[in-house]
Motif scaffolding. Structure first.
Motif, short mmCIF file in Angstrom:
data_model
loop_
_atom_site.label_atom_id
_atom_site.label_comp_id
_atom_site.label_asym_id
_atom_site.label_seq_id
_atom_site.Cartn_x
_atom_site.Cartn_y
_atom_site.Cartn_z
N ARG A 53 -3.44 0.81 0.36
CA ARG A 53 -4.45 0.23 0.83
C ARG A 53 -5.84 0.34 -0.33
O ARG A 53 -6.36 -0.64 -0.77
CB ARG A 53 -4.86 0.23 2.26
CG ARG A 53 -5.84 -1.33 2.83
CD ARG A 53 -6.63 -0.58 4.03
NE ARG A 53 -5.54 -0.24 4.97
CZ ARG A 53 -4.75 -0.93 5.81
NH1 ARG A 53 -4.85 -2.38 5.63
NH2 ARG A 53 -3.87 -0.33 6.65
N ILE A 68 -6.30 -6.42 4.56
CA ILE A 68 -5.38 -6.64 5.54
C ILE A 68 -4.15 -7.03 4.87
O ILE A 68 -3.98 -7.77 4.13
CB ILE A 68 -5.79 -7.99 6.44
CG1 ILE A 68 -7.27 -7.70 6.95
CG2 ILE A 68 -4.60 -8.22 7.52
CD1 ILE A 68 -7.76 -9.19 7.29
N GLN A 234 -1.64 -3.54 15.09
CA GLN A 234 -1.60 -3.12 13.49
C GLN A 234 -2.64 -4.03 12.66
O GLN A 234 -2.96 -5.12 13.14
CB GLN A 234 -0.45 -3.36 13.09
CG GLN A 234 0.65 -2.37 13.50
CD GLN A 234 1.45 -2.66 14.89
OE1 GLN A 234 1.00 -3.87 15.51
NE2 GLN A 234 2.54 -2.15 15.20
N GLU A 235 -2.94 -3.64 11.69
CA GLU A 235 -3.88 -4.22 10.78
C GLU A 235 -5.15 -4.67 11.51
O GLU A 235 -5.58 -5.80 11.48
CB GLU A 235 -3.10 -5.20 10.01
CG GLU A 235 -2.10 -4.76 8.89
CD GLU A 235 -2.50 -3.76 8.02
OE1 GLU A 235 -3.40 -4.15 7.22
OE2 GLU A 235 -2.19 -2.70 8.02
N GLU A 243 4.35 -1.93 10.47
CA GLU A 243 4.30 -1.98 8.91
C GLU A 243 5.50 -1.63 7.95
O GLU A 243 6.16 -0.75 8.26
CB GLU A 243 2.99 -1.36 8.25
CG GLU A 243 1.76 -1.62 9.24
CD GLU A 243 1.65 -0.70 10.37
OE1 GLU A 243 0.27 -0.68 10.58
OE2 GLU A 243 2.48 -0.05 10.81
#
Length: 390
Positions: A53, A68, A234-235, A243
């Motif tokens: 990320r 994201i 998640q996210e 993921e």
């Protein structure tokens, strides 16, 4: 006759996976833990995601916490182009203004009612009409706008004046999204310099895996309450589901490599693109280069040769070992007239012959020479057939 030696010149559709990225993906596949688990195995998987990320954020000048991860550029745009996208504490947009030459993931994938959508025209060169946008925003009369403009067009490679558009939009209280899928890794991309509120990208255009992309918000004062995939947290709740650790790790590796090589690759590919264009003009002096006078991606050459249809020519090039495209590769392999060229006012007969050459990290001078050799054979053969038929 078909050739065993292939020359791949369709990087705007997808880039071949870089071997360094493939190595990262394979290693990440061996991580056994679920990223949401608190044990060591889970933390290792989580660490791989967060490291990736950060690398993706660096490529586009974003804050890591505002990235994201999604299944690709299409999902990213579908998520963002929603009436619910808003600044915290404020209502969402009630109208979408979207570039007429945008990718179908925006034109067809947005979540606004049809009567709340207007297309921003482009000029004959394919560049966004800023005067039209300014006038429309000045006529807002209390309307709340979300504006969506590609940074670079996938078919012509034209670069749009996104920073100027962002200033206009913000002067009138709107929000702006840019689809940077084709631009990231080919030209410098910095969210702060562009001034956009949200940006979307995809890994497989920069030598990363297919099926992974991202949304980057300009700040944590922006939100999209209406999520596409609901369930787990998640996210940050923006995308539920365990993921895809391997693809995410590969995305990060590809982003890191693209950023490290950005300036040198842009110059190298522009030189090769210009050489291919010179060969094309020598072989077919009446060839039309779409957006040739506009600022465009260094790797992209969109053209047509009057009298040649793309469907026939692409097959002929393929038989000579050259992989080109008719434009977007997101239409189930169909060759059909481009909405991009229609929006530019290109005559239908010429638009039906539109082809796109796009270069990338594996492209060499020898590839350009092979394209030129194939072009001479294709043009000569097809023109001879045309003359015989007449």
């Amino acid at each position: 006759m078909a050739t065993d030696q292939r020359t791949y010149l369709d990087y705007n559709a997808t880039s071949p996976l870089r071997p360094e990225v493939a190595d990262v993906v394979v290693r990440a596949l061996q991580l056994s833990g679920n990223p949401s688990s608190v044990h060591s195995e889970g933390r290792a998987a989580r660490a791989a995601i967060e490291a990736a990320r950060e690398k993706v954020a660096r490529l586009i000048g974003s804050k890591t916490k505002n990235v994201i991860l999604t299944s690709g550029g299409t999902e990213a745009s579908n998520l963002v182009l929603s009436p619910s996208f808003r600044r915290l504490g404020q209502p969402g947009a009630d109208r979408l203004l979207i570039g007429a030459t945008e990718h179908p993931c925006g034109l067809d994938g947005h979540r606004f009612p049809a009567d709340a959508v207007e297309r921003i025209p482009v000029g004959a060169d394919g560049v966004l009409d800023l005067a039209w946008l300014r006038t429309r925003l000045e006529q807002a009369e209390g309307q709340r706008f979300l504006v969506s403009v590609q940074l670079a067009n996938n078919e012509t490679g034209v670069l749009h004046p996104v920073a100027e558009a962002a200033r206009l939009v913000h002067e009138h209280g709107g929000l702006i999204h840019t689809d940077a899928v084709q631009a990231a890794g080919k030209v410098p991309v910095d969210m702060a310099e562009l001034g956009v509120d949200v940006l979307t990208i995809s890994a497989h255009k920069i030598g990363g895996p297919k099926g992974i992309g991202a949304v980057a918000l300009a700040s944590d004062q922006l939100e999209i309450p209406d999520r596409l995939i609901r369930g787990g947290g998640q996210e940050k709740g923006y995308r539920a589901g365990t993921e895809n650790v391997a693809a995410i790790a590969g995305f990060g590796a590809a982003a890191e490599i693209a950023l490290a090589n950005l300036a040198g690759e842009a110059a190298r590919l522009e030189a090769l693109r210009d050489e291919a264009q010179a060969h094309l003009r020598r072989i077919a002096p009446d060839a039309v280069i779409f957006s040739g006078e506009a600022e465009r991606l260094p790797n992209t050459l969109a053209f047509a040769i009057p009298g040649l249809k793309a469907e026939t020519a692409l097959i002929a090039f393929d038989l000579h070992g050259i992989a080109l495209s008719s434009g977007s590769a997101c239409s189930s392999g169909k060759v059909r007239r481009s909405h991009v060229l229609d929006a530019m006012g290109v005559e239908p007969a010429l638009a039906e012959g539109a082809m796109r050459l796009s270069l990338g990290w594996m492209t060499t001078k020898e590839d350009v020479i092979r394209f030129a050799e194939a072009c001479e054979r294709v043009v000569g053969t097809l023109y001879k057939r045309k003359a015989s038929a007449a």
